[in-house]
Design a protein around this motif. Structure first.
Motif, PDB file in Angstrom:
ATOM      1  N   ILE A  84       0.814  -1.311  -0.033  1.00 21.04           N
ATOM      2  CA  ILE A  84       0.071  -0.025   0.051  1.00 21.04           C
ATOM      3  C   ILE A  84       1.020   1.226  -0.022  1.00 21.04           C
ATOM      4  O   ILE A  84       0.706   2.191  -0.654  1.00 21.04           O
ATOM      5  N   LEU A  85       2.027   1.289   0.726  1.00 22.78           N
ATOM      6  CA  LEU A  85       2.845   2.299   0.895  1.00 22.78           C
ATOM      7  C   LEU A  85       3.680   2.678  -0.370  1.00 22.78           C
ATOM      8  O   LEU A  85       3.621   3.744  -1.094  1.00 22.78           O
ATOM      9  N   ALA A  86       3.942   1.514  -1.025  1.00 19.78           N
ATOM     10  CA  ALA A  86       4.693   1.671  -2.280  1.00 19.78           C
ATOM     11  C   ALA A  86       3.639   2.143  -3.160  1.00 19.78           C
ATOM     12  O   ALA A  86       4.051   2.945  -4.216  1.00 19.78           O
ATOM     13  N   ALA A  87       2.554   1.813  -3.282  1.00 18.71           N
ATOM     14  CA  ALA A  87       1.598   2.172  -4.358  1.00 18.71           C
ATOM     15  C   ALA A  87       1.260   3.710  -4.197  1.00 18.71           C
ATOM     16  O   ALA A  87       1.160   4.412  -4.944  1.00 18.71           O
ATOM     17  N   ALA A  88       1.236   3.991  -3.113  1.00 19.36           N
ATOM     18  CA  ALA A  88       0.815   5.588  -2.819  1.00 19.36           C
ATOM     19  C   ALA A  88       2.060   6.380  -3.011  1.00 19.36           C
ATOM     20  O   ALA A  88       2.146   7.277  -3.536  1.00 19.36           O
ATOM     21  N   PHE A  89       3.370   5.713  -2.843  1.00 21.93           N
ATOM     22  CA  PHE A  89       4.683   6.512  -3.183  1.00 21.93           C
ATOM     23  C   PHE A  89       4.499   6.627  -4.681  1.00 21.93           C
ATOM     24  O   PHE A  89       5.185   7.851  -5.101  1.00 21.93           O
ATOM     25  N   ILE A  90       4.188   5.562  -5.353  1.00 24.21           N
ATOM     26  CA  ILE A  90       4.550   5.887  -6.767  1.00 24.21           C
ATOM     27  C   ILE A  90       3.432   6.811  -7.284  1.00 24.21           C
ATOM     28  O   ILE A  90       3.548   7.639  -8.379  1.00 24.21           O
ATOM     29  N   VAL A  91       2.231   6.552  -6.836  1.00 20.58           N
ATOM     30  CA  VAL A  91       1.203   7.687  -6.982  1.00 20.58           C
ATOM     31  C   VAL A  91       1.545   9.286  -7.002  1.00 20.58           C
ATOM     32  O   VAL A  91       1.457  10.086  -7.749  1.00 20.58           O
ATOM     33  N   THR A  92       2.248   9.386  -5.738  1.00 19.55           N
ATOM     34  CA  THR A  92       2.634  10.677  -5.318  1.00 19.55           C
ATOM     35  C   THR A  92       3.832  11.258  -6.211  1.00 19.55           C
ATOM     36  O   THR A  92       3.835  12.397  -6.680  1.00 19.55           O
ATOM     37  N   SER A  93       4.487  10.154  -6.809  1.00 15.28           N
ATOM     38  CA  SER A  93       5.699  10.499  -7.532  1.00 15.28           C
ATOM     39  C   SER A  93       5.024  11.084  -8.929  1.00 15.28           C
ATOM     40  O   SER A  93       5.804  11.964  -9.707  1.00 15.28           O
ATOM     41  N   ILE A  94       4.220  10.428  -9.439  1.00 12.20           N
ATOM     42  CA  ILE A  94       3.586  10.632 -10.702  1.00 12.20           C
ATOM     43  C   ILE A  94       2.851  12.138 -10.469  1.00 12.20           C
ATOM     44  O   ILE A  94       3.000  12.666 -11.541  1.00 12.20           O
ATOM     45  N   ALA A  95       1.974  12.190  -9.559  1.00 14.81           N
ATOM     46  CA  ALA A  95       1.462  13.517  -8.981  1.00 14.81           C
ATOM     47  C   ALA A  95       2.569  14.584  -9.120  1.00 14.81           C
ATOM     48  O   ALA A  95       2.367  15.820  -9.764  1.00 14.81           O
ATOM     49  N   LEU A  96       3.691  14.689  -8.410  1.00 14.67           N
ATOM     50  CA  LEU A  96       4.748  15.548  -8.598  1.00 14.67           C
ATOM     51  C   LEU A  96       5.401  15.720  -9.756  1.00 14.67           C
ATOM     52  O   LEU A  96       5.519  16.924 -10.270  1.00 14.67           O
ATOM     53  N   THR A  97       5.333  14.788 -10.701  1.00 12.28           N
ATOM     54  CA  THR A  97       5.854  14.945 -12.079  1.00 12.28           C
ATOM     55  C   THR A  97       4.887  15.862 -12.738  1.00 12.28           C
ATOM     56  O   THR A  97       5.224  16.544 -13.634  1.00 12.28           O
ATOM     57  N   VAL A  98       3.392  15.300 -12.896  1.00 13.54           N
ATOM     58  CA  VAL A  98       2.432  16.192 -13.541  1.00 13.54           C
ATOM     59  C   VAL A  98       2.476  17.466 -13.048  1.00 13.54           C
ATOM     60  O   VAL A  98       2.331  18.555 -13.766  1.00 13.54           O
ATOM     61  N   ILE A  99       2.789  17.985 -11.858  1.00  7.78           N
ATOM     62  CA  ILE A  99       2.685  19.360 -11.290  1.00  7.78           C
ATOM     63  C   ILE A  99       3.944  20.074 -11.929  1.00  7.78           C
ATOM     64  O   ILE A  99       3.637  20.985 -12.134  1.00  7.78           O
ATOM     65  N   ALA A 100       5.127  19.483 -11.884  1.00  7.62           N
ATOM     66  CA  ALA A 100       6.179  20.061 -12.300  1.00  7.62           C
ATOM     67  C   ALA A 100       6.148  20.317 -13.783  1.00  7.62           C
ATOM     68  O   ALA A 100       6.474  21.453 -14.246  1.00  7.62           O
ATOM     69  N   ALA A 101       5.419  19.431 -14.629  1.00  5.10           N
ATOM     70  CA  ALA A 101       5.178  19.578 -16.042  1.00  5.10           C
ATOM     71  C   ALA A 101       4.409  20.703 -16.337  1.00  5.10           C
ATOM     72  O   ALA A 101       4.307  21.639 -17.142  1.00  5.10           O
ATOM     73  N   LYS A 151       3.929  23.375 -14.396  1.00  4.43           N
ATOM     74  CA  LYS A 151       4.593  24.677 -13.941  1.00  4.43           C
ATOM     75  C   LYS A 151       5.464  25.172 -15.198  1.00  4.43           C
ATOM     76  O   LYS A 151       5.678  26.374 -15.132  1.00  4.43           O
ATOM     77  N   SER A 152       6.034  24.105 -15.814  1.00  2.07           N
ATOM     78  CA  SER A 152       6.935  24.393 -16.921  1.00  2.07           C
ATOM     79  C   SER A 152       6.253  24.463 -18.214  1.00  2.07           C
ATOM     80  O   SER A 152       6.989  24.555 -19.158  1.00  2.07           O
ATOM     81  N   ALA A 153       4.978  24.618 -18.236  1.00  2.00           N
ATOM     82  CA  ALA A 153       4.355  24.469 -19.355  1.00  2.00           C
ATOM     83  C   ALA A 153       4.816  25.612 -20.737  1.00  2.00           C
ATOM     84  O   ALA A 153       4.792  26.637 -20.358  1.00  2.00           O
ATOM     85  N   GLY A 154       5.660  25.058 -21.551  1.00  2.00           N
ATOM     86  CA  GLY A 154       6.193  25.783 -22.592  1.00  2.00           C
ATOM     87  C   GLY A 154       7.223  26.484 -22.463  1.00  2.00           C
ATOM     88  O   GLY A 154       7.812  27.215 -23.280  1.00  2.00           O
ATOM     89  N   ALA A 155       7.796  26.503 -21.120  1.00  5.73           N
ATOM     90  CA  ALA A 155       8.832  27.252 -20.916  1.00  5.73           C
ATOM     91  C   ALA A 155      10.173  26.525 -20.828  1.00  5.73           C
ATOM     92  O   ALA A 155      10.217  25.336 -20.450  1.00  5.73           O
ATOM     93  N   SER A 156      11.365  26.702 -21.590  1.00  4.11           N
ATOM     94  CA  SER A 156      12.722  26.126 -21.248  1.00  4.11           C
ATOM     95  C   SER A 156      13.474  26.561 -20.245  1.00  4.11           C
ATOM     96  O   SER A 156      13.219  27.740 -19.713  1.00  4.11           O
ATOM     97  N   VAL A 157      14.365  25.758 -19.662  1.00  4.63           N
ATOM     98  CA  VAL A 157      15.344  26.270 -18.624  1.00  4.63           C
ATOM     99  C   VAL A 157      16.340  27.288 -19.401  1.00  4.63           C
ATOM    100  O   VAL A 157      16.576  28.367 -18.599  1.00  4.63           O
ATOM    101  N   LEU A 158      16.653  27.330 -20.640  1.00  6.01           N
ATOM    102  CA  LEU A 158      17.335  28.217 -21.220  1.00  6.01           C
ATOM    103  C   LEU A 158      16.816  29.503 -21.312  1.00  6.01           C
ATOM    104  O   LEU A 158      17.194  30.434 -21.346  1.00  6.01           O
ATOM    105  N   ASP A 159      15.181  29.594 -21.594  1.00  2.86           N
ATOM    106  CA  ASP A 159      14.608  30.889 -21.648  1.00  2.86           C
ATOM    107  C   ASP A 159      14.545  31.582 -20.070  1.00  2.86           C
ATOM    108  O   ASP A 159      14.437  32.835 -20.218  1.00  2.86           O
ATOM    109  N   ARG A 160      15.024  30.829 -18.977  1.00  2.00           N
ATOM    110  CA  ARG A 160      14.934  31.462 -17.749  1.00  2.00           C
ATOM    111  C   ARG A 160      16.238  32.132 -17.551  1.00  2.00           C
ATOM    112  O   ARG A 160      16.254  33.011 -16.552  1.00  2.00           O
ATOM    113  N   LEU A 161      17.179  31.886 -18.137  1.00  2.00           N
ATOM    114  CA  LEU A 161      18.588  32.396 -18.015  1.00  2.00           C
ATOM    115  C   LEU A 161      18.696  33.784 -18.728  1.00  2.00           C
ATOM    116  O   LEU A 161      18.044  34.063 -19.932  1.00  2.00           O
TER     117      LEU A 161
END
Length: 121
Positions: A54-71, A73-83
């Motif tokens: 159960i903990l492993a499944a919840a850990f994977i779900v939160t990992s995917i959620a963090l990936t989606v949230i990070a994606a 936040k960076s919608a259309g922006a490049s790291v090079l654009d921020r420099l």
């Protein structure tokens, strides 16, 4: 939102570590040392085993959620654009230190009598 999911993710990671360390060791790698392990048909269905899954499944779900949230936040922006472009001027020849011995980087060429003489520019 990202901070809440990150805190839950960290708590899940610590809980997963604790539950795995609390489980009984059966010796041998990949469950080869005891009765019923990862390699046999009958897996032991203990309470700690279920909690681990159960903990492993919840850990994977939160990992995917963090990936989606990070994606998102960076919608259309490049790291090079921020420099920011560096506004450092290029060094001119007058800023460079003078070279010793006349300023030539080439090795001296031998003269007719075998002595080394500085190369003339």
């Amino acid at each position: 939102m990202e901070n809440v999911v990150l805190i839950i993710h960290l708590l899940l990671a610590l809980s997963l570590i604790a539950v795995v360390l609390l489980q009984r060791s059966e010796g041998g790698g990949l469950g080869m040392g005891g009765g019923g392990g990862a390699m046999s048909g009958r897996a032991a269905a203990t309470a700690l085993g279920k909690v681990t899954w159960i903990l492993a499944a919840a850990f994977i779900v939160t990992s995917i959620a963090l990936t989606v949230i990070a994606a998102e936040k960076s919608a259309g922006a490049s790291v090079l654009d921020r420099l920011a472009p560096a506004s450092v001027p290029a060094p001119s020849e007058s800023d460079a230190p003078a070279l010793p011995g006349g300023g030539s980087l080439l090795p001296p060429s031998p003269t007719a009598d075998g002595d080394l003489a500085p190369k003339a520019d």
